[in-house]
Design a protein around this motif. Structure first.
Motif, mmCIF file in Angstrom:
data_model
loop_
_atom_site.group_PDB
_atom_site.id
_atom_site.type_symbol
_atom_site.label_atom_id
_atom_site.label_comp_id
_atom_site.label_asym_id
_atom_site.label_seq_id
_atom_site.Cartn_x
_atom_site.Cartn_y
_atom_site.Cartn_z
ATOM 1 N N ASP A 1 48.041 44.988 25.320
ATOM 2 C CA ASP A 1 47.934 43.612 25.802
ATOM 3 C C ASP A 1 48.056 42.624 24.643
ATOM 4 O O ASP A 1 47.727 42.936 23.510
ATOM 5 C CB ASP A 1 46.583 43.396 26.495
ATOM 6 N N VAL B 1 49.374 41.264 30.208
ATOM 7 C CA VAL B 1 48.831 42.591 30.515
ATOM 8 C C VAL B 1 49.983 43.582 30.473
ATOM 9 O O VAL B 1 50.855 43.590 31.351
ATOM 10 C CB VAL B 1 48.136 42.592 31.905
ATOM 11 N N LYS C 1 50.272 46.892 30.716
ATOM 12 C CA LYS C 1 50.397 47.980 31.685
ATOM 13 C C LYS C 1 51.112 47.530 32.960
ATOM 14 O O LYS C 1 51.958 48.226 33.500
ATOM 15 C CB LYS C 1 48.996 48.513 32.044
ATOM 16 N N ARG C 2 50.749 46.331 33.416
ATOM 17 C CA ARG C 2 51.342 45.856 34.672
ATOM 18 C C ARG C 2 52.487 44.863 34.435
ATOM 19 O O ARG C 2 53.178 44.493 35.378
ATOM 20 C CB ARG C 2 50.251 45.175 35.520
ATOM 21 N N GLY C 3 52.657 44.465 33.177
ATOM 22 C CA GLY C 3 53.734 43.495 32.883
ATOM 23 C C GLY C 3 53.471 42.140 33.488
ATOM 24 O O GLY C 3 54.395 41.395 33.811
ATOM 25 N N THR C 4 52.183 41.782 33.671
ATOM 26 C CA THR C 4 51.840 40.480 34.272
ATOM 27 C C THR C 4 51.064 39.650 33.246
ATOM 28 O O THR C 4 50.746 40.125 32.160
ATOM 29 C CB THR C 4 50.968 40.650 35.521
ATOM 30 N N GLN C 5 50.773 38.434 33.634
ATOM 31 C CA GLN C 5 49.985 37.571 32.737
ATOM 32 C C GLN C 5 48.729 37.076 33.432
ATOM 33 O O GLN C 5 48.715 36.859 34.643
ATOM 34 C CB GLN C 5 50.824 36.410 32.213
ATOM 35 N N ARG C 6 47.710 36.876 32.620
ATOM 36 C CA ARG C 6 46.429 36.416 33.141
ATOM 37 C C ARG C 6 46.052 35.154 32.390
ATOM 38 O O ARG C 6 46.031 35.135 31.154
ATOM 39 C CB ARG C 6 45.380 37.507 32.910
ATOM 40 N N ASN D 1 55.283 36.813 27.939
ATOM 41 C CA ASN D 1 56.066 37.977 28.356
ATOM 42 C C ASN D 1 56.313 38.832 27.118
ATOM 43 O O ASN D 1 56.981 38.390 26.189
ATOM 44 C CB ASN D 1 57.369 37.512 28.990
#
Ligand SMILES: *[C@@H]1O[C@H](CO)[C@@H](O)[C@H](O)[C@H]1NC(C)=O
Length: 409
Positions: free
Chosen positions: A41, A55, A57-62, A79
């Motif tokens: 991350d 993130v 592992k999931r390729g997303t953002q928080r 990204n």
């Protein structure tokens, strides 16, 4: 940014320690690289407050939870190892850091503006190149002709504004170049003089600028003539800039599309018209320019100013394309000239006659000798006799025959 460039910056950072200051203009987008060796991350912070997390592992953002950074994380995009922030605002200035690599970027958002953006010739303008968080940092200004300006402050004052200042100014700091347009215009008019009953143009025009600003309104005004209605300027999509109003017996103006000229005509000017006339032009940005023309009266038909047509009395009536008074002037001078010629001829003739007579007399006269004088006492005798005896005229030649001066009879 290419990874080579980032590497290059990284190397520079090591040696100079200042390459991590990035200058961007408000509205631009910035892209920052974390350069983390791990593939886990990625946490980005803004001024040490968690902004956004990628993130892996999931390729997303928080997004972070702090309200202080809400204005950034609402538009930020993380990204991989890259953080992108579009549409930068001055409040986005600050230190961005990547927790995993410890990489820091100081982002400075600059903005540039002219105040006022539309400046009247001869007045004062300020050019602002503000770098958020660095008010003291020197900048380089380039004037519209491309040459460096002498002052290096973020705010420069131009006074008085000349037409050379009209154009694009550039504020330069490191690799950031920001342009600002300064529009220098002037609204010009001049005083006018008119004979009573004459027509006149009230002049009003905008001087040319590299970019003529959009005129959205304006008017002519004369406080001393409340009963006279003057037109107003209107700019509409279909008709463009034009006069709004109706021609009257006192004021006339064109019905066509207007450019930079806002002249109107006053018809049959009366004495009460003397006074000040104010031309106002309003620009898109709210700037208003006014120009005041004073109308004065002149006694005769000859006056200065911008007289279009003068009083049309009988003397100024056109006869065969020439005004009547010209014909009269020509006629009078012809008569005078002819008179002079006749007079000269007469005088010459008289002179000639006189000369001839003198010559004749001279040829008749003989040199006088003592015996030519006659001594006579006839006047005494005549007085005694009480009557005037007219002497019989005797030719001179004959008179010479008398040897002794004897009285007559
Ligand atoms: C006013 O009159 C002039 C001619 O005298 C004409 O050219 C112009 O179009 C008129 N303007 C308006 C607004 O009717």
């Amino acid at each position: 940014m290419s990874s080579f460039k980032i590497f290059f910056l990284f190397v520079l950072c090591i040696f100079s320690g200042e390459c991590d200051v990035l200058y961007r203009q408000a509205g631009d987008e910035i892209s920052l690289q974390c350069d983390s060796p791990s593939h886990g991350d990625i946490d980005w912070e803004f001024n040490s407050i968690l902004l956004i997390t990628f993130v892996a592992k999931r390729g997303t953002q928080r997004k972070g939870t702090s309200n202080e950074v809400a204005h950034i994380h609402s538009k930020a995009n993380a990204n991989g190892g890259t953080l992108k922030i579009p549409r930068l605002e001055t409040r986005d200035s600050g230190v961005y850091s990547c927790r995993q690599s410890g990489k820091q970027y100081t982002v400075r958002v600059g903005s540039v503006f002219a105040k006022p953006a539309i400046t009247r010739l001869g007045t004062e303008a300020e050019l602002h190149c503000s770098i958020t968080g660095e008010p003291q940092t020197k900048v380089q200004w380039l004037s519209p002709n491309g040459l460096p300006y002498s002052k290096i402050n973020q705010v420069i004052s131009l006074k008085p504004v000349t037409s050379e200042y009209d154009g694009h100014w550039t504020c330069q700091i490191k690799d950031l170049k920001m342009n600002v347009r300064l529009t220098v215009v002037d609204l010009q008019t001049n005083d006018v003089e008119v004979p009573e009953g004459g027509d006149i143009v009230l002049p009003c025009s905008l001087s040319n600028s590299a970019f003529n600003p959009r005129v959205v309104g304006g008017k002519w005004q004369a406080d001393h003539l409340p009963s006279v209605s003057f037109p107003t300027l209107e700019n509409t999509y279909d008709k463009g800039l034009h006069w709004k109003g109706q021609n009257s017996s006192k004021v006339k103006f064109t019905s066509g599309k207007l450019g930079t000229n806002f002249d109107i005509h006053l018809i049959k000017v009366q004495r009460s018209y003397a006074g000040e006339y104010v031309c106002t032009v309003e620009f898109e940005d709210g700037t208003n320019l006014t120009a005041v023309a004073t109308l004065k009266f002149v006694a005769g038909p000859s006056g200065g100013g911008q007289i279009v047509t003068k009083v049309k009395g009988p003397w100024t009536k056109d006869v065969l394309g020439v005004q009547l008074w010209v014909w009269i002037a020509v006629g009078v001078s012809s008569v005078v000239l002819i008179g002079l010629i006749i007079l000269t001829a007469l005088v010459q003739r008289r002179n000639k006659q006189m000369k001839r007579r003198v010559r004749k007399l001279r040829s008749m006269r003989q040199p006088l000798t003592a015996k030519d004088y006659c001594q006579c006492n006839r006047s005494e005798r005549n007085m005694e006799l009480g009557k005037v005896m007219r002497p019989v005229p005797v030719p001179r030649q004959q008179r010479n025959a008398y040897n002794s001066p004897k009285p007559y009879n």
